[in-house]
Design a protein around this motif. Structure first.
Motif, short mmCIF file in Angstrom:
data_model
loop_
_atom_site.label_atom_id
_atom_site.label_comp_id
_atom_site.label_asym_id
_atom_site.label_seq_id
_atom_site.Cartn_x
_atom_site.Cartn_y
_atom_site.Cartn_z
N ASP A 17 0.86 -1.19 0.00
CA ASP A 17 0.00 0.00 0.00
C ASP A 17 0.90 1.24 0.00
OD1 ASP A 17 -2.55 -1.38 0.27
OD2 ASP A 17 -1.82 -1.91 2.28
N LEU B 119 0.12 3.91 4.92
CA LEU B 119 -0.88 2.88 5.20
C LEU B 119 -0.22 1.62 5.73
CD1 LEU B 119 -3.39 3.09 2.22
CD2 LEU B 119 -3.80 3.68 4.61
N SER B 120 0.93 1.25 5.15
CA SER B 120 1.62 0.04 5.60
C SER B 120 2.11 0.19 7.03
CB SER B 120 2.80 -0.26 4.67
OG SER B 120 2.35 -0.58 3.37
N GLU C 21 -8.51 0.13 7.82
CA GLU C 21 -9.62 0.12 6.88
C GLU C 21 -10.62 1.21 7.23
OE1 GLU C 21 -10.29 -1.79 4.08
OE2 GLU C 21 -8.14 -2.19 4.32
N GLN D 40 -9.21 4.49 6.09
CA GLN D 40 -9.26 4.65 4.63
C GLN D 40 -10.65 5.07 4.16
OE1 GLN D 40 -7.19 0.74 3.62
NE2 GLN D 40 -6.64 2.03 1.89
#
Length: 291
Positions: free
Chosen positions: A82, A86-87, A99, A102
């Motif tokens: 990602d 995000l990672s 999630e 996001q």
């Protein structure tokens, strides 16, 4: 179709392959940086692979060119499944919170967002610090698109796979272009290993002082024709063109058995029933024995 002479000539590619000693120093620096990051952020971080780019087998999530992005202006490239933030967020807070973030879930506050951004800045800074290049040496262009061709053997590029585990496990790839490796190669010795500059070199004469050296005493060279040589018998006297008042030469024996550089002059004599020579003067010392 004809082409102008020279228009089809390819520019030869410079071949660079880093030795194990170089790789070991880089890897140690990288592992130190990742350990410091892991301690600061309470994560488990491991460098699972590091070496010449042509030797590294990337995990599937890092094989696509789309997985790689430049690390700001450092010249490095970072790969992940990602976006890097995000990672890092997945490693810190797990899948569900990431999630929710996001998709704009209101339950997800800005605190975790700020923490994830700060952690990514720390990780990126740690990676860039390992391959930091002084401003005076940054005279190379930074690639705009990911240089996938540098994964070939002998490109001079380095690659690493870094595993980060917290609430989740994620993997990061690191690509160091040859422009960076050439100017960021470790120049200081690894801790615990002596520097060449600090090792006092022993003079050759002292290092070989106890080694046996074969010497040759040469009386004189004579010449005989083949007929005289074949006619020689026991009891014949061969006159040598060497005055009794003239000293002989003492020299180092060459590997082929012949006399080498002279070391002294001497007269033939005897001591206690054994032939001996008495030194009467030293020749100029050979440079190979004094340096």
């Amino acid at each position: 179709m004809t082409a102008a002479r020279g228009s089809m000539t390819a520019v030869p590619r410079e071949l660079i392959w880093w030795r194990e000693a170089d790789l070991a120093q880089w890897r140690e620096l990288l592992e130190r940086a990742m350990t410091a990051f892991a301690v600061a952020w309470d994560l488990d971080v491991a460098v699972s692979a590091f070496g010449n780019a042509g030797d590294i087998v990337l995990p599937p999530v890092l094989r696509s060119e789309l997985a790689w992005a430049p690390l700001e202006t450092s010249g490095l490239w970072v790969g992940c499944a990602d976006a890097p933030v995000l990672s890092v967020r997945r490693a810190l807070f797990g899948h569900e919170e990431t999630e929710a973030w996001q998709h704009g879930d209101e339950r997800d506050g800005t605190l975790t967002t700020d923490v994830a951004n700060e952690a990514w800045r720390a990780l990126g800074g740690a990676l860039a610090g390992v391959f930091l290049v002084p401003e005076d040496d940054r005279n190379f262009p930074v690639a705009v698109t990911y240089p996938v061709a540098q994964r070939k053997p002998w490109s001079g590029a380095l690659m690493a796979v870094i595993s980060v585990r917290g609430s989740m496990s994620v993997q990061f790839g690191l690509h160091v272009p040859p422009e960076l490796t050439r100017v960021s190669a470790p120049k200081s010795p690894r801790p615990g290993l002596p520097s060449r500059a600090r090792i006092a070199l022993t003079p050759v004469a002292a290092a070989l002082g106890s080694q046996p050296i074969a010497l040759v005493v040469t009386l004189a060279d004579i010449e005989l024709d083949l007929g005289a040589l074949l006619a020689m018998q026991t009891g014949d006297v061969v006159t040598i063109p060497h005055s009794l008042q003239q000293p002989m030469t003492l020299a180092v024996r060459h590997a082929n058995g012949g006399a080498g550089e002279p070391v002294a002059h001497a007269f033939l004599g005897a001591v206690h029933g054994t032939k001996a020579i008495e030194l009467v003067g030293l020749a100029d010392r050979p440079s190979t024995l004094t340096h």
